[in-house]
Design a protein around this motif. Structure first.
Motif, PDB file in Angstrom:
ATOM      1  N   ALA A 135       0.825  -1.211   0.000  1.00 34.08           N
ATOM      2  CA  ALA A 135       0.000   0.000   0.000  1.00 34.08           C
ATOM      3  C   ALA A 135       0.858   1.259   0.000  1.00 34.08           C
ATOM      4  N   THR A 136       2.054   1.178  -0.567  1.00 28.17           N
ATOM      5  CA  THR A 136       2.953   2.332  -0.633  1.00 28.17           C
ATOM      6  C   THR A 136       2.246   3.510  -1.297  1.00 28.17           C
ATOM      7  N   THR A 137       2.343   4.678  -0.683  1.00 26.36           N
ATOM      8  CA  THR A 137       1.690   5.856  -1.237  1.00 26.36           C
ATOM      9  C   THR A 137       2.517   6.428  -2.366  1.00 26.36           C
ATOM     10  N   HIS A 138       1.910   7.289  -3.134  1.00 22.45           N
ATOM     11  CA  HIS A 138       2.608   7.894  -4.276  1.00 22.45           C
ATOM     12  C   HIS A 138       3.805   8.702  -3.807  1.00 22.45           C
ATOM     13  N   ASP A 139       3.682   9.377  -2.647  1.00 28.40           N
ATOM     14  CA  ASP A 139       4.775  10.215  -2.171  1.00 28.40           C
ATOM     15  C   ASP A 139       6.029   9.398  -1.883  1.00 28.40           C
ATOM     16  N   ASN A 140       5.856   8.114  -1.519  1.00 26.80           N
ATOM     17  CA  ASN A 140       6.989   7.271  -1.187  1.00 26.80           C
ATOM     18  C   ASN A 140       7.436   6.395  -2.354  1.00 26.80           C
ATOM     19  N   ALA A 141       6.747   6.463  -3.450  1.00 27.07           N
ATOM     20  CA  ALA A 141       7.056   5.601  -4.584  1.00 27.07           C
ATOM     21  C   ALA A 141       8.304   6.079  -5.306  1.00 27.07           C
ATOM     22  N   THR A 142       8.996   5.115  -5.900  1.00 27.51           N
ATOM     23  CA  THR A 142      10.152   5.454  -6.715  1.00 27.51           C
ATOM     24  C   THR A 142       9.702   6.228  -7.941  1.00 27.51           C
ATOM     25  N   SER A 143      10.439   7.283  -8.284  1.00 25.20           N
ATOM     26  CA  SER A 143      10.067   8.089  -9.434  1.00 25.20           C
ATOM     27  C   SER A 143      10.181   7.266 -10.716  1.00 25.20           C
ATOM     28  N   ARG A 144       9.451   7.683 -11.734  1.00 23.81           N
ATOM     29  CA  ARG A 144       9.509   6.977 -13.014  1.00 23.81           C
ATOM     30  C   ARG A 144      10.912   7.032 -13.612  1.00 23.81           C
ATOM     31  N   THR A 145      11.557   8.167 -13.443  1.00 24.16           N
ATOM     32  CA  THR A 145      12.914   8.309 -13.975  1.00 24.16           C
ATOM     33  C   THR A 145      13.861   7.320 -13.311  1.00 24.16           C
ATOM     34  N   GLU A 146      13.775   7.231 -11.989  1.00 26.71           N
ATOM     35  CA  GLU A 146      14.661   6.327 -11.258  1.00 26.71           C
ATOM     36  C   GLU A 146      14.326   4.865 -11.559  1.00 26.71           C
ATOM     37  N   SER A 169      13.078   3.647 -14.321  1.00 26.34           N
ATOM     38  CA  SER A 169      13.560   3.297 -15.653  1.00 26.34           C
ATOM     39  C   SER A 169      15.072   3.142 -15.663  1.00 26.34           C
ATOM     40  N   ARG A 170      15.765   3.932 -14.851  1.00 27.64           N
ATOM     41  CA  ARG A 170      17.228   3.856 -14.793  1.00 27.64           C
ATOM     42  C   ARG A 170      17.676   2.496 -14.252  1.00 27.64           C
ATOM     43  N   VAL A 171      17.014   2.015 -13.204  1.00 24.51           N
ATOM     44  CA  VAL A 171      17.411   0.758 -12.579  1.00 24.51           C
ATOM     45  C   VAL A 171      16.852  -0.446 -13.326  1.00 24.51           C
ATOM     46  N   ASP A 172      15.613  -0.340 -13.792  1.00 25.92           N
ATOM     47  CA  ASP A 172      14.951  -1.494 -14.405  1.00 25.92           C
ATOM     48  C   ASP A 172      15.558  -1.901 -15.739  1.00 25.92           C
ATOM     49  N   ARG A 173      16.294  -0.995 -16.376  1.00 24.44           N
ATOM     50  CA  ARG A 173      16.902  -1.380 -17.655  1.00 24.44           C
ATOM     51  C   ARG A 173      18.159  -2.220 -17.463  1.00 24.44           C
ATOM     52  N   VAL A 174      18.589  -2.379 -16.205  1.00 23.14           N
ATOM     53  CA  VAL A 174      19.700  -3.279 -15.904  1.00 23.14           C
ATOM     54  C   VAL A 174      19.147  -4.691 -15.770  1.00 23.14           C
ATOM     55  N   ASP A 203      28.121   3.215 -13.499  1.00 23.39           N
ATOM     56  CA  ASP A 203      27.280   4.393 -13.666  1.00 23.39           C
ATOM     57  C   ASP A 203      25.942   3.931 -14.248  1.00 23.39           C
ATOM     58  N   TYR A 204      24.868   4.102 -13.485  1.00 27.08           N
ATOM     59  CA  TYR A 204      23.560   3.627 -13.949  1.00 27.08           C
ATOM     60  C   TYR A 204      23.018   4.430 -15.119  1.00 27.08           C
ATOM     61  N   ASP A 205      23.628   5.562 -15.413  1.00 25.85           N
ATOM     62  CA  ASP A 205      23.263   6.295 -16.626  1.00 25.85           C
ATOM     63  C   ASP A 205      23.940   5.704 -17.857  1.00 25.85           C
ATOM     64  N   GLN A 206      24.890   4.799 -17.618  1.00 26.02           N
ATOM     65  CA  GLN A 206      25.567   4.097 -18.705  1.00 26.02           C
ATOM     66  C   GLN A 206      25.583   2.597 -18.364  1.00 26.02           C
ATOM     67  N   PRO A 207      24.412   1.953 -18.386  1.00 24.48           N
ATOM     68  CA  PRO A 207      24.300   0.565 -17.928  1.00 24.48           C
ATOM     69  C   PRO A 207      25.111  -0.429 -18.744  1.00 24.48           C
ATOM     70  N   ALA A 257      22.959   7.139  -3.491  1.00 25.95           N
ATOM     71  CA  ALA A 257      22.027   6.831  -4.579  1.00 25.95           C
ATOM     72  C   ALA A 257      22.493   5.618  -5.367  1.00 25.95           C
ATOM     73  N   GLU A 258      23.789   5.540  -5.660  1.00 23.21           N
ATOM     74  CA  GLU A 258      24.295   4.403  -6.421  1.00 23.21           C
ATOM     75  C   GLU A 258      24.149   3.103  -5.632  1.00 23.21           C
ATOM     76  N   VAL A 259      24.414   3.151  -4.329  1.00 17.24           N
ATOM     77  CA  VAL A 259      24.278   1.953  -3.495  1.00 17.24           C
ATOM     78  C   VAL A 259      22.815   1.525  -3.405  1.00 17.24           C
ATOM     79  N   ALA A 260      21.910   2.485  -3.329  1.00 20.11           N
ATOM     80  CA  ALA A 260      20.479   2.157  -3.306  1.00 20.11           C
ATOM     81  C   ALA A 260      20.067   1.492  -4.617  1.00 20.11           C
ATOM     82  N   ARG A 261      20.616   1.969  -5.735  1.00 18.38           N
ATOM     83  CA  ARG A 261      20.318   1.339  -7.025  1.00 18.38           C
ATOM     84  C   ARG A 261      20.859  -0.083  -7.063  1.00 18.38           C
TER      85      ARG A 261
END
Length: 226
Positions: A31-42, A44-49, A73-77, A202-206
């Protein structure tokens, strides 16, 4: 995650013994609320790995160990990678297993693999019965790819000598600590790249989100100390 799981984890942690300044517990909830949800940008950055396949091997008599290559670098997977070491203590009764609990002792700079291995000494039996305990050494630390800031052990010892006390007291000790901190940061900036520039929280969280997928969990359960 169901509310019963949340109550179980809270009760188990109540019985644990901690000697830390702060403890952070993050339990995934459906039941995670929208305020606590991972952003779409983030996301997409992690899910493409791609989800790594962990080759668990017996280690330390009671555990399993694995090493996985993750993007520097997660911007260069598809670019350079860094090795991240993991250690897992599996629940003995697999029928009662809820999922995996990722743990990290903080520090910063302390190895999470050792923290997981020693989990029976600081986590409750109830928690150990329901979760696999997974520790990882953050990038740059321990058995993971290590950051190397100094050209020699002697140079490192010289910089750390300025921080010979745990907490500086008085103007003289404060000046010494600042001098040591500057020497450390300058060494890492000059010699520790590119890894030193890719060791943020941030990188460790990813990394942890990718590892969460690798152990087969749809939601993350995490216990952090500092």
């Amino acid at each position: 995650m169901a509310s019963g799981k949340r109550r179980l984890l809270a009760a188990a942690l109540t019985g644990a013994v901690f000697a830390s300044v702060a403890t952070v517990v993050v339990v995934a909830d459906a039941a995670t609320t929208h305020d606590n949800a991972t952003s779409r940008t983030e996301s997409s950055r992690v899910d493409r790995v791609p989800t790594p396949v962990l080759d668990w091997q017996p280690c330390e008599e009671t555990a399993e160990c694995a090493t996985v290559a993750l993007p520097l670098d997660y911007d260069q997977p598809g670019g350079a990678t860094v090795d991240v070491a993991l250690l897992r203590l599996k629940t003995k009764d697999r029928s009662r297993r809820i999922g995996s609990l990722f743990v990290n002792p903080g520090g910063p700079g302390l190895p999470g693999t050792r923290f997981a291995l020693e989990a029976p000494g600081h986590l409750s039996a109830g928690l150990l019965e329901r979760f696999d305990i997974v520790g990882f050494d953050p990038r740059g630390v321990g058995r993971s790819t290590q950051v190397r800031c100094f050209g020699s052990v002697e140079e490192q010892a010289e910089a750390f000598a300025y921080q010979s006390v745990i907490f500086p007291f008085g103007a003289a000790e404060e000046r010494s600590w600042v001098r040591g901190a500057k020497a450390f940061s300058q060494a890492c900036s000059a010699n520790g790249r590119p890894l030193a520039g890719a060791m943020s929280t941030a990188e460790v969280a990813r990394d942890m989100d990718v590892l969460r997928r690798a152990v087969g969990d749809t939601k993350l359960s995490y216990l952090g100390r500092s």
